[in-house]
Design a protein around this motif. Structure first.
Motif, PDB file in Angstrom:
ATOM      1  N   MET A  23      -2.400   0.188   6.158  1.00 35.93           N
ATOM      2  CA  MET A  23      -0.964  -0.029   5.965  1.00 35.93           C
ATOM      3  C   MET A  23      -0.171   0.404   7.193  1.00 35.93           C
ATOM      4  SD  MET A  23       1.631  -0.898   4.126  1.00 35.93           S
ATOM      5  CE  MET A  23       3.332  -0.482   3.679  1.00 35.93           C
ATOM      6  N   ILE A  24      -0.439   1.597   7.681  1.00 37.91           N
ATOM      7  CA  ILE A  24       0.307   2.124   8.826  1.00 37.91           C
ATOM      8  C   ILE A  24       0.008   1.313  10.085  1.00 37.91           C
ATOM      9  CG2 ILE A  24       0.734   4.146  10.266  1.00 37.91           C
ATOM     10  CD1 ILE A  24       1.725   4.318   7.313  1.00 37.91           C
ATOM     11  N   ARG A  25      -1.236   0.975  10.281  1.00 35.25           N
ATOM     12  CA  ARG A  25      -1.603   0.176  11.452  1.00 35.25           C
ATOM     13  C   ARG A  25      -0.939  -1.215  11.402  1.00 35.25           C
ATOM     14  NH1 ARG A  25      -5.876   1.228  14.685  1.00 35.25           N
ATOM     15  NH2 ARG A  25      -6.575  -0.934  14.635  1.00 35.25           N
ATOM     16  N   PHE A  26      -0.907  -1.815  10.224  1.00 31.50           N
ATOM     17  CA  PHE A  26      -0.265  -3.123  10.069  1.00 31.50           C
ATOM     18  C   PHE A  26       1.218  -3.036  10.419  1.00 31.50           C
ATOM     19  CE2 PHE A  26       2.164  -6.129   7.500  1.00 31.50           C
ATOM     20  CZ  PHE A  26       1.548  -7.332   7.804  1.00 31.50           C
ATOM     21  N   MET A  27       1.902  -2.027   9.884  1.00 32.81           N
ATOM     22  CA  MET A  27       3.335  -1.903  10.127  1.00 32.81           C
ATOM     23  C   MET A  27       3.648  -1.576  11.584  1.00 32.81           C
ATOM     24  SD  MET A  27       5.056  -2.789   7.533  1.00 32.81           S
ATOM     25  CE  MET A  27       6.580  -2.377   8.396  1.00 32.81           C
ATOM     26  N   THR A  28       2.879  -0.695  12.198  1.00 37.54           N
ATOM     27  CA  THR A  28       3.149  -0.374  13.602  1.00 37.54           C
ATOM     28  C   THR A  28       2.907  -1.585  14.508  1.00 37.54           C
ATOM     29  OG1 THR A  28       0.912   0.569  13.801  1.00 37.54           O
ATOM     30  CG2 THR A  28       2.722   2.103  13.370  1.00 37.54           C
ATOM     31  N   GLN A  29       1.922  -2.388  14.168  1.00 38.84           N
ATOM     32  CA  GLN A  29       1.674  -3.619  14.942  1.00 38.84           C
ATOM     33  C   GLN A  29       2.835  -4.589  14.817  1.00 38.84           C
ATOM     34  OE1 GLN A  29      -2.079  -4.956  13.363  1.00 38.84           O
ATOM     35  NE2 GLN A  29      -3.241  -3.323  14.370  1.00 38.84           N
ATOM     36  N   ARG A  30       3.367  -4.735  13.600  1.00 40.14           N
ATOM     37  CA  ARG A  30       4.493  -5.659  13.391  1.00 40.14           C
ATOM     38  C   ARG A  30       5.749  -5.144  14.090  1.00 40.14           C
ATOM     39  NH1 ARG A  30       0.624  -7.562  12.406  1.00 40.14           N
ATOM     40  NH2 ARG A  30       0.020  -9.129  10.859  1.00 40.14           N
ATOM     41  N   ILE A  31       5.941  -3.846  14.071  1.00 43.25           N
ATOM     42  CA  ILE A  31       7.100  -3.275  14.760  1.00 43.25           C
ATOM     43  C   ILE A  31       6.994  -3.502  16.266  1.00 43.25           C
ATOM     44  CG2 ILE A  31       8.176  -1.069  15.394  1.00 43.25           C
ATOM     45  CD1 ILE A  31       7.692  -0.185  12.470  1.00 43.25           C
ATOM     46  N   LYS A  32       5.805  -3.314  16.813  1.00 44.43           N
ATOM     47  CA  LYS A  32       5.614  -3.546  18.244  1.00 44.43           C
ATOM     48  C   LYS A  32       5.901  -4.996  18.617  1.00 44.43           C
ATOM     49  CE  LYS A  32       2.428   0.003  19.903  1.00 44.43           C
ATOM     50  NZ  LYS A  32       1.094   0.272  20.492  1.00 44.43           N
ATOM     51  N   GLN A  33       5.547  -5.911  17.737  1.00 43.29           N
ATOM     52  CA  GLN A  33       5.741  -7.336  18.006  1.00 43.29           C
ATOM     53  C   GLN A  33       7.218  -7.709  18.146  1.00 43.29           C
ATOM     54  OE1 GLN A  33       3.709  -9.431  14.878  1.00 43.29           O
ATOM     55  NE2 GLN A  33       1.669  -9.065  15.731  1.00 43.29           N
ATOM     56  N   ILE A  34       8.084  -7.037  17.406  1.00 45.96           N
ATOM     57  CA  ILE A  34       9.508  -7.407  17.441  1.00 45.96           C
ATOM     58  C   ILE A  34      10.367  -6.401  18.201  1.00 45.96           C
ATOM     59  CG2 ILE A  34       9.336  -8.719  15.300  1.00 45.96           C
ATOM     60  CD1 ILE A  34      10.605  -6.395  13.814  1.00 45.96           C
ATOM     61  N   SER A  35       9.741  -5.333  18.692  1.00 44.26           N
ATOM     62  CA  SER A  35      10.492  -4.323  19.422  1.00 44.26           C
ATOM     63  C   SER A  35      10.772  -4.768  20.851  1.00 44.26           C
ATOM     64  CB  SER A  35       9.723  -3.004  19.438  1.00 44.26           C
ATOM     65  OG  SER A  35      10.380  -2.042  20.236  1.00 44.26           O
ATOM     66  N   LYS A  36      11.928  -4.368  21.354  1.00 44.53           N
ATOM     67  CA  LYS A  36      12.275  -4.658  22.750  1.00 44.53           C
ATOM     68  C   LYS A  36      11.748  -3.576  23.688  1.00 44.53           C
ATOM     69  CE  LYS A  36      16.505  -7.110  21.434  1.00 44.53           C
ATOM     70  NZ  LYS A  36      17.987  -7.148  21.529  1.00 44.53           N
ATOM     71  N   ASP A  37      11.192  -2.531  23.113  1.00 46.00           N
ATOM     72  CA  ASP A  37      10.646  -1.425  23.897  1.00 46.00           C
ATOM     73  C   ASP A  37       9.177  -1.716  24.216  1.00 46.00           C
ATOM     74  OD1 ASP A  37       9.844   0.912  25.047  1.00 46.00           O
ATOM     75  OD2 ASP A  37      10.426   2.224  23.378  1.00 46.00           O
ATOM     76  N   ARG A  87      -0.641  12.657  10.367  1.00 47.79           N
ATOM     77  CA  ARG A  87       0.068  11.549  11.008  1.00 47.79           C
ATOM     78  C   ARG A  87      -0.840  10.801  11.968  1.00 47.79           C
ATOM     79  NH1 ARG A  87       3.603  12.470  16.227  1.00 47.79           N
ATOM     80  NH2 ARG A  87       1.427  12.776  16.874  1.00 47.79           N
ATOM     81  N   ASP A  88      -1.550  11.540  12.814  1.00 43.53           N
ATOM     82  CA  ASP A  88      -2.433  10.911  13.796  1.00 43.53           C
ATOM     83  C   ASP A  88      -3.566  10.152  13.120  1.00 43.53           C
ATOM     84  OD1 ASP A  88      -0.845  11.975  15.750  1.00 43.53           O
ATOM     85  OD2 ASP A  88      -2.188  13.635  16.246  1.00 43.53           O
ATOM     86  N   TRP A  89      -4.073  10.715  12.025  1.00 40.90           N
ATOM     87  CA  TRP A  89      -5.145  10.024  11.276  1.00 40.90           C
ATOM     88  C   TRP A  89      -4.621   8.704  10.728  1.00 40.90           C
ATOM     89  CZ3 TRP A  89      -6.561   7.913   6.683  1.00 40.90           C
ATOM     90  CH2 TRP A  89      -7.939   7.776   6.421  1.00 40.90           C
ATOM     91  N   MET A  90      -3.435   8.720  10.163  1.00 36.03           N
ATOM     92  CA  MET A  90      -2.855   7.496   9.605  1.00 36.03           C
ATOM     93  C   MET A  90      -2.601   6.455  10.684  1.00 36.03           C
ATOM     94  SD  MET A  90      -2.762   7.764   6.383  1.00 36.03           S
ATOM     95  CE  MET A  90      -3.075   9.098   5.215  1.00 36.03           C
ATOM     96  N   LYS A 106      -2.041  14.207   2.450  1.00 35.19           N
ATOM     97  CA  LYS A 106      -1.937  13.163   3.475  1.00 35.19           C
ATOM     98  C   LYS A 106      -1.650  11.789   2.883  1.00 35.19           C
ATOM     99  CE  LYS A 106      -6.761  11.831   4.424  1.00 35.19           C
ATOM    100  NZ  LYS A 106      -7.775  11.812   5.503  1.00 35.19           N
ATOM    101  N   TRP A 107      -1.957  11.599   1.593  1.00 33.92           N
ATOM    102  CA  TRP A 107      -1.664  10.310   0.967  1.00 33.92           C
ATOM    103  C   TRP A 107      -0.183  10.195   0.645  1.00 33.92           C
ATOM    104  CZ3 TRP A 107      -5.588   8.036   2.574  1.00 33.92           C
ATOM    105  CH2 TRP A 107      -6.832   8.673   2.581  1.00 33.92           C
ATOM    106  N   HIS A 108       0.429  11.319   0.340  1.00 31.08           N
ATOM    107  CA  HIS A 108       1.887  11.332   0.188  1.00 31.08           C
ATOM    108  C   HIS A 108       2.535  11.050   1.537  1.00 31.08           C
ATOM    109  CE1 HIS A 108       5.719  13.762  -1.081  1.00 31.08           C
ATOM    110  NE2 HIS A 108       5.927  12.459  -1.113  1.00 31.08           N
ATOM    111  N   LEU A 109       1.972  11.613   2.593  1.00 31.68           N
ATOM    112  CA  LEU A 109       2.469  11.322   3.944  1.00 31.68           C
ATOM    113  C   LEU A 109       2.336   9.838   4.254  1.00 31.68           C
ATOM    114  CD1 LEU A 109       2.007  13.319   7.194  1.00 31.68           C
ATOM    115  CD2 LEU A 109       1.343  10.913   7.164  1.00 31.68           C
ATOM    116  N   GLU A 110       1.222   9.222   3.850  1.00 29.56           N
ATOM    117  CA  GLU A 110       1.029   7.792   4.113  1.00 29.56           C
ATOM    118  C   GLU A 110       2.122   6.960   3.444  1.00 29.56           C
ATOM    119  OE1 GLU A 110      -2.607   4.603   4.061  1.00 29.56           O
ATOM    120  OE2 GLU A 110      -2.396   5.915   2.321  1.00 29.56           O
ATOM    121  N   ASP A 111       2.418   7.248   2.183  1.00 27.21           N
ATOM    122  CA  ASP A 111       3.471   6.513   1.479  1.00 27.21           C
ATOM    123  C   ASP A 111       4.832   6.740   2.122  1.00 27.21           C
ATOM    124  OD1 ASP A 111       1.669   5.482  -0.314  1.00 27.21           O
ATOM    125  OD2 ASP A 111       2.122   6.909  -1.914  1.00 27.21           O
ATOM    126  N   THR A 112       5.109   7.994   2.488  1.00 28.68           N
ATOM    127  CA  THR A 112       6.385   8.323   3.118  1.00 28.68           C
ATOM    128  C   THR A 112       6.529   7.625   4.459  1.00 28.68           C
ATOM    129  OG1 THR A 112       6.426  10.486   2.036  1.00 28.68           O
ATOM    130  CG2 THR A 112       7.813  10.213   3.988  1.00 28.68           C
TER     131      THR A 112
END
Length: 223
Positions: free
Chosen positions: A60-74, A51-54, A112-118
């Protein structure tokens, strides 16, 4: 008993358990308990490591976490506190809950690649929740997010589906669509408001075109 002797004893019991020779029911139960504890600990450590590596290196994970941060109220959102690993008692490899975050099923992840997709799949659910305030008991809402998550996460790529479906049972033509639809139907079937498989299939068909073609937050996807 010395450390070396303890190691020898563990291997002796392991051999007994594998072969059944000289193993009483009490010893078998004890071994199963010890083995389960050791296995769960190893799976947990590996899950958090992956998880930490991803979170650090997966585009993919970095892109999604960045987009989530952009629209999150937290403003103090910490993904390492919202993405946890644990043992699951069903066939899913992960899950998302609006109040708690993402669960990665450490005992269901092949590598870990299955973890990435999940993780990608669940992050898309998280994005949808923040973007559109999904009502997860609304079957159309649920189906749409499942279609998007399976389509965008990468879990329905040719090679992943090829491995999952047993080689050449996978059809190359429209394989992505078939995979996404199948996985969306299975997920909607688990919704308490879904009557049966036919009900799930009907709901998925109703929202299919608009949701399958909605690639936000990506401009496009590569199959």
């Amino acid at each position: 008993m010395s450390k070396e002797d303890k190691g020898i004893e563990w291997w002796r019991r392991t051999f007994q358990y594998k072969t059944g020779l000289g193993l009483t029911s009490e010893l078998k139960a004890q071994y199963e308990s010890d083995y389960s504890t050791i296995l769960n600990k190893k799976q947990c450590i590996q899950c958090y490591k992956d998880r930490d590596w991803m979170l650090s290196y997966s585009p993919m994970i970095r892109f999604m976490t960045q987009r989530i941060k952009q629209i999150s109220k937290d403003d103090d959102l910490k993904f390492d506190e919202k993405i946890i690993c644990d043992v699951c008692d069903n066939t899913k490899s992960g899950g998302y809950h609006p109040d708690f975050g993402i669960l990665l099923c450490q005992n269901r992840l092949r590598d870990k690649w299955h973890l990435e997709d999940t993780l990608s799949h669940e992050l898309i659910h998280w994005y949808d929740q923040l973007k559109w305030e999904v009502d997860w008991l609304n079957l159309k809402h649920h189906a749409c997010s499942e279609i998007r998550a399976s389509n965008l996460s990468g879990e329905c790529r040719f090679w992943q589906e090829f491995k999952r479906r047993g080689g050449f049972t996978f059809k190359i033509a429209k394989g992505q669509q078939e995979c996404v639809k199948r996985r969306a139907i299975l997920s909607v079937m688990g919704n308490p408001n879904c009557k049966d498989k036919e009900h799930a299939e009907r709901i998925v068909e109703e929202v299919w075109e608009s949701c399958f073609n909605d690639t936000r937050p990506f401009e496009q996807i590569y199959k």
